[in-house]
Enzyme design. Structure first.
Site, PDB file in Angstrom:
ATOM      1  N   CYS A  10       1.779   5.790  11.549  1.00  0.00           N
ATOM      2  CA  CYS A  10       1.630   4.573  12.352  1.00  0.00           C
ATOM      3  C   CYS A  10       1.680   4.917  13.838  1.00  0.00           C
ATOM      4  CB  CYS A  10       2.733   3.582  12.022  1.00  0.00           C
ATOM      5  SG  CYS A  10       2.776   3.163  10.289  1.00  0.00           S
TER       6      CYS A  10
ATOM      7  N   THR B 172      -4.186 -19.541   3.328  1.00  0.00           N
ATOM      8  CA  THR B 172      -4.534 -19.384   1.916  1.00  0.00           C
ATOM      9  C   THR B 172      -4.207 -17.966   1.457  1.00  0.00           C
ATOM     10  OG1 THR B 172      -6.279 -21.006   2.186  1.00  0.00           O
ATOM     11  CG2 THR B 172      -6.430 -19.591   0.247  1.00  0.00           C
TER      12      THR B 172
ATOM     13  N   HIS C 263       0.803  -1.236   0.000  1.00  0.00           N
ATOM     14  CA  HIS C 263       0.000   0.000   0.000  1.00  0.00           C
ATOM     15  C   HIS C 263       0.828   1.275   0.000  1.00  0.00           C
ATOM     16  CE1 HIS C 263      -0.003   1.350   4.361  1.00  0.00           C
ATOM     17  NE2 HIS C 263       0.551   0.153   4.472  1.00  0.00           N
TER      18      HIS C 263
HETATM   19  C1  LIG Z   1       9.357   2.048   7.300  1.00  0.00           C
HETATM   20  C2  LIG Z   1       8.097   1.272   7.485  1.00  0.00           C
HETATM   21  N1  LIG Z   1       8.169  -0.030   7.769  1.00  0.00           N
HETATM   22  C3  LIG Z   1       7.067  -0.778   7.926  1.00  0.00           C
HETATM   23  C4  LIG Z   1       5.807  -0.233   7.829  1.00  0.00           C
HETATM   24  C5  LIG Z   1       4.601  -1.107   8.023  1.00  0.00           C
HETATM   25  O1  LIG Z   1       4.027  -1.454   6.787  1.00  0.00           O
HETATM   26  P1  LIG Z   1       2.501  -1.948   6.726  1.00  0.00           P
HETATM   27  O2  LIG Z   1       1.644  -0.753   6.899  1.00  0.00           O
HETATM   28  O3  LIG Z   1       2.372  -2.576   5.371  1.00  0.00           O
HETATM   29  O4  LIG Z   1       2.333  -2.955   7.810  1.00  0.00           O
HETATM   30  C6  LIG Z   1       5.672   1.134   7.567  1.00  0.00           C
HETATM   31  C7  LIG Z   1       4.342   1.779   7.520  1.00  0.00           C
HETATM   32  O5  LIG Z   1       4.209   2.981   7.647  1.00  0.00           O
HETATM   33  C8  LIG Z   1       6.849   1.903   7.372  1.00  0.00           C
HETATM   34  O6  LIG Z   1       6.785   3.207   7.096  1.00  0.00           O
END
Ligand SMILES: Cc1ncc(COP(=O)(O)O)c(C=O)c1O
Length: 375
Positions: free
Chosen positions: A320, A233, A197
């Site tokens: 995040c 799956t 994504h």
């Molecule tokens: C550097 C980094 N690693 C890992 C992730 C996590 O990816 P996902 O959202 O696909 O779990 C992010 C998401 O912001 C990210 O910026």
């Protein structure tokens, strides 16, 4: 709403949606089934594997599909640690929580975990590498590009030190993919994470690139999918979308990088004319789409909300970590004053942003601060 938060997530590319639709509508086979519908699904997964491998500069046999970057990072860190005796783990001081938290978890399982300090530009310090060589750990995890600042680490150099001293090296390339050229082989990493994504693919897809020499214990047992490394799956439509997104990202990388760098430079120059502004990691090599800054006296979340009211979507620190009002741990690791770090705002550009939109963002910042940004 003008969207400037592509490091949090990207919209689904229309061409990706088209590629996915048959697998949501009519091709419903299970890739593990032997009959024709199953074989159609299997072929689709294998095509996607080759597309993702091409983006990462890896072999298709090295691609393990996961539910995203977080799972890929967890599989890398915990899957490797669970195949070894508890030992020493070193991670970069500015890693994403999906690397930092598994590392913290491993501390409770007898691992000695420490961070590799970074300098004021967010680059891992030379002395930390020298220490790594003198006192070799078992696992080293370093991201290729930082989600907040966009800082690009010299992973090949770190991998060389790790390899020379018998350590396994994991690299989180989630933010780098589709923005700068990637080569799993050239970085020297043993493991590398990607996410669908962040490259205009669907949410809930990702991959771990795995060197065949790496001993890896699966996180999910109970299925032989993905060579036994990821039971369950396969989400065929999402994997197909991830593959298509990877193909497009590889084909459009150069043009995309050039365009975004130009827009970022316009933004950065304008932002720097506002009084009391600091662009973080300004002197480091960074992703072409990312600028993180603070304006003294302004709280980051307040700025985000004020811009939101003017129809502009940006982020304060990493998406995040949103909800947390603590200053960004990435900036604190770089030695940024906590009061200034609390003001951090991240603009992450995407392929549809235009110069007019960048000018609009600058004008909005001007209205908020009461100072017209210069050219
Ligand atoms: C550097 C980094 N690693 C890992 C992730 C996590 O990816 P996902 O959202 O696909 O779990 C992010 C998401 O912001 C990210 O910026």
């Amino acid at each position: 709403m003008i969207y400037f938060d592509h490091n949090a997530t990207t919209p689904l590319d229309g061409r990706v949606l088209e590629a996915m639709l048959p697998y949501l509508k009519s091709c419903h086979g299970n890739p593990s089934s032997l009959h024709r519908p199953g074989r159609i699904a299997r072929d689709a997964v294998e095509t996607a594997r080759a597309q993702v491998a091409a983006l990462a500069g890896a072999a298709p046999s090295q691609v393990v599909f996961t539910s995203g970057g977080s799972e890929a990072n967890n599989l890398a860190i915990k899957g490797l640690a669970w195949s070894l005796q508890p030992g020493r783990l070193r991670i970069g001081a500015t890693e994403h929580p999906s690397v930092a938290e598994p590392a913290r978890f491993l501390c409770s399982q007898g691992w000695e975990c420490r961070t590799l300090p970074v300098d004021a530009q967010g680059m891992i310090e030379d002395f930390a590498l020298a220490e790594t060589a003198q006192n070799p750990p078992d696992i080293v995890a370093v991201m290729l590009a930082n989600n907040e600042t966009g800082v690009i680490q010299d992973v090949a150099r770190i991998a060389a030190v790790a390899r020379d001293n018998g350590a396994w090296l994991h690299c989180d390339a989630v933010q780098a993919a589709g923005k700068i050229p990637l080569s799993f082989a050239q970085t020297g990493a043993h493991l590398m994470s990607l996410s669908g994504h962040k490259i205009y693919g669907p949410k809930g897809t990702g991959a771990l690139i795995v060197d065949p020499s790496v001993p890896l214990t699966p996180l999910i047992h109970g299925g032989e999918q993905e060579k036994g490394l990821r039971g369950g799956t396969e989400n065929v439509a999402a994997i197909v979308g991830f593959g298509k997104a990877a193909e497009l990202a590889a084909a459009e990388l150069e043009e995309y990088g050039r365009r975004l760098r130009r827009l970022r430079d316009i933004l950065e120059r304008g932002i720097e004319t506002l009084p009391g502004t600091m662009v973080f990691a300004r002197a480091a090599e960074r992703l072409p789409n990312t600028v993180q800054f603070a304006i003294a006296g302004y709280d980051g979340e307040t700025l985000v909300m004020l811009l939101d009211r003017q129809g502009l979507a940006v982020s304060s620190g990493s998406a995040c970590a949103s909800g947390a009002r603590e200053p960004s741990p990435v900036l604190l690791a770089m030695g940024v004053d906590p009061a200034l770090a609390a003001g951090a705002v991240r603009i992450s550009l995407g392929r549809d942003n235009t110069e007019a939109e960048a000018e609009q963002l600058l004008a909005s910042l001007g209205r908020i601060t009461g100072v017209e940004p210069g050219p």
